[in-house]
Design an enzyme around this catalytic site. Sequence first.
Site, short mmCIF file in Angstrom:
data_model
loop_
_atom_site.label_atom_id
_atom_site.label_comp_id
_atom_site.label_asym_id
_atom_site.label_seq_id
_atom_site.Cartn_x
_atom_site.Cartn_y
_atom_site.Cartn_z
N LYS A 1 0.80 -1.24 0.00
CA LYS A 1 0.00 0.00 0.00
C LYS A 1 0.83 1.29 0.00
O LYS A 1 0.32 2.37 0.30
CB LYS A 1 -1.01 0.05 1.16
CG LYS A 1 -1.82 -1.18 1.40
CD LYS A 1 -2.27 -1.88 0.16
CE LYS A 1 -3.42 -1.18 -0.53
NZ LYS A 1 -3.75 -1.94 -1.78
N HIS B 1 6.84 -7.48 -2.39
CA HIS B 1 6.71 -6.87 -1.05
C HIS B 1 7.69 -7.53 -0.08
O HIS B 1 7.61 -7.30 1.12
CB HIS B 1 5.29 -7.05 -0.51
CG HIS B 1 4.24 -6.27 -1.24
ND1 HIS B 1 4.43 -4.97 -1.64
CD2 HIS B 1 2.99 -6.59 -1.62
CE1 HIS B 1 3.32 -4.54 -2.24
NE2 HIS B 1 2.44 -5.51 -2.25
N SER C 1 -4.24 2.79 4.86
CA SER C 1 -4.53 2.14 3.59
C SER C 1 -4.47 0.61 3.74
O SER C 1 -5.34 -0.11 3.25
CB SER C 1 -3.52 2.62 2.54
OG SER C 1 -3.76 2.00 1.31
P1 A3P Z 1 -5.28 4.48 -0.43
O1 A3P Z 1 -5.80 3.19 0.14
O2 A3P Z 1 -4.78 5.42 0.62
O3 A3P Z 1 -6.23 5.11 -1.38
P2 A3P Z 1 -0.37 -0.30 -3.56
O4 A3P Z 1 -0.43 -0.14 -5.03
O5 A3P Z 1 1.00 -0.35 -2.99
O6 A3P Z 1 -1.22 -1.43 -3.10
O7 A3P Z 1 -0.95 1.03 -2.91
C1 A3P Z 1 -2.30 1.37 -3.03
C2 A3P Z 1 -2.46 2.77 -2.50
O8 A3P Z 1 -1.87 3.70 -3.41
C3 A3P Z 1 -3.92 3.16 -2.36
O9 A3P Z 1 -3.94 4.11 -1.28
C4 A3P Z 1 -4.17 3.80 -3.71
O10 A3P Z 1 -5.30 4.62 -3.78
C5 A3P Z 1 -2.89 4.60 -3.86
N1 A3P Z 1 -2.61 4.99 -5.26
C6 A3P Z 1 -2.58 4.20 -6.33
N2 A3P Z 1 -2.36 4.93 -7.45
C7 A3P Z 1 -2.23 6.19 -7.06
C8 A3P Z 1 -1.98 7.43 -7.76
N3 A3P Z 1 -1.82 7.47 -9.07
N4 A3P Z 1 -1.90 8.56 -7.00
C9 A3P Z 1 -2.08 8.52 -5.67
N5 A3P Z 1 -2.32 7.38 -4.96
C10 A3P Z 1 -2.39 6.24 -5.66
#
Ligand code: A3P
Length: 266
Positions: free
Chosen positions: A48, A109, A139
Amino acid sequence: TAPEKAYVRFSHKTIDGVPLIAQIIDNWEKLVHFQARPDDLLIATFPKAGTTWMQEIVDMIYKEGDAEVCKRAPVYERMPFLEWPSIPPMPSGIEVLDGMPSPRVIKTHLQFKHVPKSFWENNCKMIYMARNPKDNLVSYYHFERMTLTQIDPGTWEEYLGNFMQGNELFFSKFYKQTNNLKKKKIQRNVLYIFFENSFQNPKREILKVLTFLGRELPDDVVEKIVHHTSFESMKINPMTNYTTLPKILPKTIFRPGISSFMRKGQ
Ligand code: A3P
């Protein structure tokens, strides 16, 4: 909201104290012996921390800003998740990677000490994306409530307490992973990117990635990458927002009505 007991979570085992999906640990030897190639790029994160965001940025760079080509498949197929176990009908990360042409971009990860040796031996480039612990944990909490591969996080108070005591979370200890990286950074081919910096000035951070990858692109293409990888674009793009995954794994991946993969992005 469907009751928790209507869904079966995966079973878990630990390695060096880190809880993971049992099948990952059952197949640990395969992971240890995974053959990296010198032109592999590894995107490593605590879950996340912006993994998918960085994956999409890198794919847009590799495909020179062609957003349509980047929609050829969901992000998890374009850039396999190294330690992902086989969950029928989905093959494991390693099965996909072994048959994939170079250059491969690989998501992990895993803590650095668990990243297969061949990545270090081949001096593969790596991008480590990190996010501030508070937002990262919020998140992750919503994600763990929703996602059946994860351990039930319990209440927010329990989850936060666990984190504050420095206990292992699923996949990693947050600070251990991040701090170990800082030590490795001195010796290794690692680019360190912060979620918050990317949020504040995406173009500047995308240019860092571009330079790190030894590539150049005209300014208008970089602007296209900024646009295509914004939260707003990625949230509605089925190839980045993970809405395709429950179609492949309908009963085994996300509990419906709990949260979403692209939640707030702040
Ligand atoms: P939130 O749950 O705070 O919205 P991962 O890809 O490591 O699983 O992380 C997911 C998190 O990154 C989520 O956070 C998601 O919304 C956020 N995320 C993904 N793409 C994004 C972008 N282009 N800009 C900002 N946040 C992004």
